[in-house]
Each structure stands twice: as C-alpha cells, then as structure tokens.
Scaffold this motif. Sequence first.
Motif, PDB file in Angstrom:
ATOM      1  N   LEU A 430       0.825  -1.202   0.000  1.00 50.53           N
ATOM      2  CA  LEU A 430       0.000   0.000   0.000  1.00 50.53           C
ATOM      3  C   LEU A 430       0.866   1.261   0.000  1.00 50.53           C
ATOM      4  CD1 LEU A 430      -2.791   1.320   0.188  1.00 50.53           C
ATOM      5  CD2 LEU A 430      -2.612   1.156   2.704  1.00 50.53           C
ATOM      6  N   VAL A 431       1.884   1.251   0.837  1.00 51.28           N
ATOM      7  CA  VAL A 431       2.787   2.415   0.869  1.00 51.28           C
ATOM      8  C   VAL A 431       3.477   2.600  -0.481  1.00 51.28           C
ATOM      9  CG1 VAL A 431       4.878   3.344   1.923  1.00 51.28           C
ATOM     10  CG2 VAL A 431       3.118   2.289   3.368  1.00 51.28           C
ATOM     11  N   TRP A 432       3.936   1.457  -1.056  1.00 53.88           N
ATOM     12  CA  TRP A 432       4.595   1.551  -2.382  1.00 53.88           C
ATOM     13  C   TRP A 432       3.635   2.090  -3.431  1.00 53.88           C
ATOM     14  CZ3 TRP A 432       3.121  -0.855  -6.863  1.00 53.88           C
ATOM     15  CH2 TRP A 432       4.003  -0.718  -7.960  1.00 53.88           C
ATOM     16  N   TRP A 433       2.366   1.617  -3.373  1.00 55.61           N
ATOM     17  CA  TRP A 433       1.374   2.050  -4.372  1.00 55.61           C
ATOM     18  C   TRP A 433       1.101   3.541  -4.253  1.00 55.61           C
ATOM     19  CZ3 TRP A 433      -3.611   4.058  -4.157  1.00 55.61           C
ATOM     20  CH2 TRP A 433      -4.319   4.054  -5.379  1.00 55.61           C
ATOM     21  N   ILE A 434       0.981   4.016  -3.010  1.00 55.26           N
ATOM     22  CA  ILE A 434       0.725   5.450  -2.815  1.00 55.26           C
ATOM     23  C   ILE A 434       1.894   6.282  -3.351  1.00 55.26           C
ATOM     24  CG2 ILE A 434       0.437   7.242  -1.065  1.00 55.26           C
ATOM     25  CD1 ILE A 434      -1.062   5.160   0.642  1.00 55.26           C
ATOM     26  N   ILE A 435       3.102   5.844  -2.995  1.00 56.37           N
ATOM     27  CA  ILE A 435       4.286   6.580  -3.478  1.00 56.37           C
ATOM     28  C   ILE A 435       4.365   6.532  -4.999  1.00 56.37           C
ATOM     29  CG2 ILE A 435       6.807   6.620  -3.475  1.00 56.37           C
ATOM     30  CD1 ILE A 435       6.705   5.586  -0.597  1.00 56.37           C
ATOM     31  N   ASP A 436       4.071   5.369  -5.602  1.00 62.29           N
ATOM     32  CA  ASP A 436       4.139   5.225  -7.053  1.00 62.29           C
ATOM     33  C   ASP A 436       3.094   6.092  -7.746  1.00 62.29           C
ATOM     34  OD1 ASP A 436       5.257   3.704  -9.409  1.00 62.29           O
ATOM     35  OD2 ASP A 436       3.123   3.189  -9.591  1.00 62.29           O
ATOM     36  N   ARG A 437       1.883   6.172  -7.160  1.00 64.78           N
ATOM     37  CA  ARG A 437       0.856   7.016  -7.766  1.00 64.78           C
ATOM     38  C   ARG A 437       1.289   8.482  -7.768  1.00 64.78           C
ATOM     39  NH1 ARG A 437      -1.454   4.671 -11.287  1.00 64.78           N
ATOM     40  NH2 ARG A 437       0.436   3.424 -11.018  1.00 64.78           N
TER      41      ARG A 437
END
Length: 486
Positions: A430-437
């Motif tokens: 989830l953290v990676w996805w938020i940062i990637d977005r």
Amino acid sequence: MDDYLFRWHLDQCKSVEEKTTYLEIFNYTDPAYNTCEDHSLLTEDDFENFLAQTGTFAPQQLKDGVSLLDGIRLIIQKDANHANTFAPDYISLTRSSYESMMKTWRLPFRAIEGSSIVGPFFWCSHDQDKEDRHLQIIFRKSDVRKKGKTRGWEIMLSYSYKTRITSGFVKGTESSDIVKSLKHLTACRAEVGHPLLLPIIILSHDLSSKGDKRQRDARDWLRRLENAITMRNEIDIAEVYSDFDVDGINRDLVECHSQVLWKRPQAYQEIIKEIKEAMRKFMQYEPEGGQPEEIYALHDNMLARLDFYRVKLTGMEHYIHTTLERLHIQRQALYNIMAQKESKLNLEIASQQRRVAHATKRDGTAMKTLSLLGAVFLPGTFMASVFSMTFFDFKVGPDNAGEDSGKSEVSSELWVYFVVTVPLTFLIVLVWWIIDRRRERKYAEEDIEIEKGIDTMEKDILAIMRKKTINKASTWNSNGQPVGFH
C-alpha cells in the motif's frame, strides 16, 4: 622634384625582358609620302636610333612644297608574357633604355610612380615648357596575378604642339585588347593627328559588347537561380536545375555575383570625365585653325562617342543595381531555406530524444514491476527468517522428557506468522502504491509541460519562418496583375 623622384623610383625598379617592336605613322601634305611601318627593335642601337630618328630611322627626304602634317611614333610590347611584367616596381626595358625613352620623348615621369595602380586609370596634363609645350597622357589598367601572371595594359603618350607628333610607349598582355587597338589605329592612320585617338580606341575596345553580353548572361543565370530558390517561373523547362543542391546553388550565387561586378560602370564613367577634360586641354593650346578641318570633325565625333559611352554606362549601372538587388533577395531566401532545414533537423533531434526518454520510462516500468514482486515476497521471507530464530519456541518436536513423540506436529501458533506477515506485506504494498501514484502524477505533469514546451517552440519557429521565408505560392502573374484578378 620630378627628376629626382623619377630617378629614385627607377632605381627601385627591377627589369624584365619583353619583345619590343615599333609603329611609326606619318601623314604629309602629299599622301604619296604617307608611311606606316611596324618592325622589331632587336638591339639597343636600333632602340636609340628610333628614339632620336637617326640612322635607318632618319626622316625621309621631301620635295619642295611637301610638309609633315602629323604622326605617331610608338614603342610597343604587345603580348607581354613575363609573370612580373605588370607587378609593382617592375619595368620591361633596361633602366638606361627606359630613362632614355622617357627623356627623349618627354613622356610623363609620373608614370613610373603608378606601377602599382590597379583598375582603370587615366591622367593628362601639360608640361611646363612654354616654348615647346607637350600634352602628356597616362592610361593604364592592371590587375593582380591570375594563374601566376600579372595582367593589364598601359600607354604613355606625349603630344608635341610644335611638330604635331604623338610619341609614346604601349604595352599589354595577351588578355588585353592592345593588339586589336593597334590594328584599329593603323586602319585610322589618317586621323593620328589627334593625341587622344589611341586612348579612345582602347576605351572603345574595353567597353565593347562583351560587357553587355556578360551582364545579360548573368541575368539569365539569375533567373535560373530564382526558379530554383523561390520557384519563379520565367525560364524554359530545359534550364531548370535538376537537383536542389544547397551548396551548388550557393556557389552559383557567388559566381553570378562576381560576374555582375565585372568592369564596374562607375569606374569607367570617371575615366570618361577625365578623357573629356584631356580633350579640353588639347584644344586649350591649339591655335585656332591650326589643325585640318578633319581633326576638328574627329574631335567632335570623339566627344559624341564619349557621351554615348556615358549614357551606355549609366544604363548598365542601373541594370547591374537591379541584378545585385535580386541576387541579394535570392541569397536571403536561400539562407531562410537553410534555416528551415536546420530547424526541422533540430525538431527531429528533439523528437528522437523524446522517444529515447519514453523508452527509458518503459524500462523503468519493467524495473518497477520487479520491485513490486520483491516487495510482495520480501516481508514473508523476512518474517520466516525472524520466526526461525532461537528467540522463538513454538514447542514443535520432542516432549519435555526429551523423548521423541514419533510424529510431526504443526504448532497451533502458526497463525501468528500469517497474522503478522499478511498485514505487513499489505502495508508495504500500500505504501509503495501510494508513493508510485504520486510519482506517476508528477511524471505526467512533467510530460505535459515538456509537450507544451515543444509545441510552443515549434509554433515560434514556424512563426519566424513565415516572417522570413518568401511564400512560394504565386500571388502575382507575369502580366503584372494579382492572381484571380479579371
């Protein structure tokens, strides 16, 4: 002062050898005595005897009632071929012969000071001897080396009002019109009493139709260039450039420009003014009625010819000006075309760089996927490693007495592994996805800005090209009316 400067310049000069001949024309009251001789001067004695009219060159005996009317005596070096014959500080006679000729015939001493003059030059003046006044003339044109040799021609003349004989020195290279001019002079031998006859004959050959033809050829060449550069349709289909080679067309523009500048009319207009002044000076000390009527008629005819050349040169000057302006327009148009090509090339380079950037971005996306897989499996692997440490004991294996139970058991505490691993993995993803977005939105905004910058740059370049480039669409026909106008 003139004597000193003459000797000083003569000492500075070097001598070269040229084949020397003479031309002698005398007109008498009895035409049967008229002479026209042209022979070589082979020795120094022949040269000195010709200057002083002694030996074989002594005047012929005349019967009573016959007298000399006028004449011309010339030392000639036609087809001079030495590489330095018109170089500064060079003379084509020995120093002694040159000095003897200048002093015996009272030629203008200033001529030796003009050995470095380039372009057409005319000078005329009287000497200061009131008892035996002479009209002195210098007329020359020389240029720098071409294919290792100097080029040009020159005449030095001295007309005696007492004897009505014009004496002088004539020299010219093969590229000059001296041979034709001397042939013309011989054909007009009855008119040699006018000292400006030979200068005007030379001027006539120098301003022959060759100059007009060269300007016409240059204009034809210009029209071909206009068709190639700005699509101006005023030539035959057979004259069209087969290939638009920028380098070749640029060379043709330069060569056409140099052809147009050949024999600048303004220089010859000044020569005509000086010759007119010389004709006025000739009549200044000529006693009224002292010349035959034919000479006065010739004088008026020569003035009319000079006026003809003046008007001709004025027309040529305007014609050349128009050609040069049109050449300037075509050169600017060619530069604009080259600028367009460079701009298109730069845009193509920018486009290629964008493609490289997008390819790099796609590679980054692939690497991102690998990173995601690592992020998914890394928490489980990490937790498995942690739980396998001796710090944790889930009582799986032998009993408390140290005896083997004889069977494998799964700890009832296994759920702890999943309870910790799954939320932790989900949290990391989830953290990676938020940062990637967030990163994707930032990249998207940067891409939009880059696209806007490229579009703006392209619009600016096109706007500049529209201002500078000649529109190839025809808006005016050859009849002088706008297209579509009836």
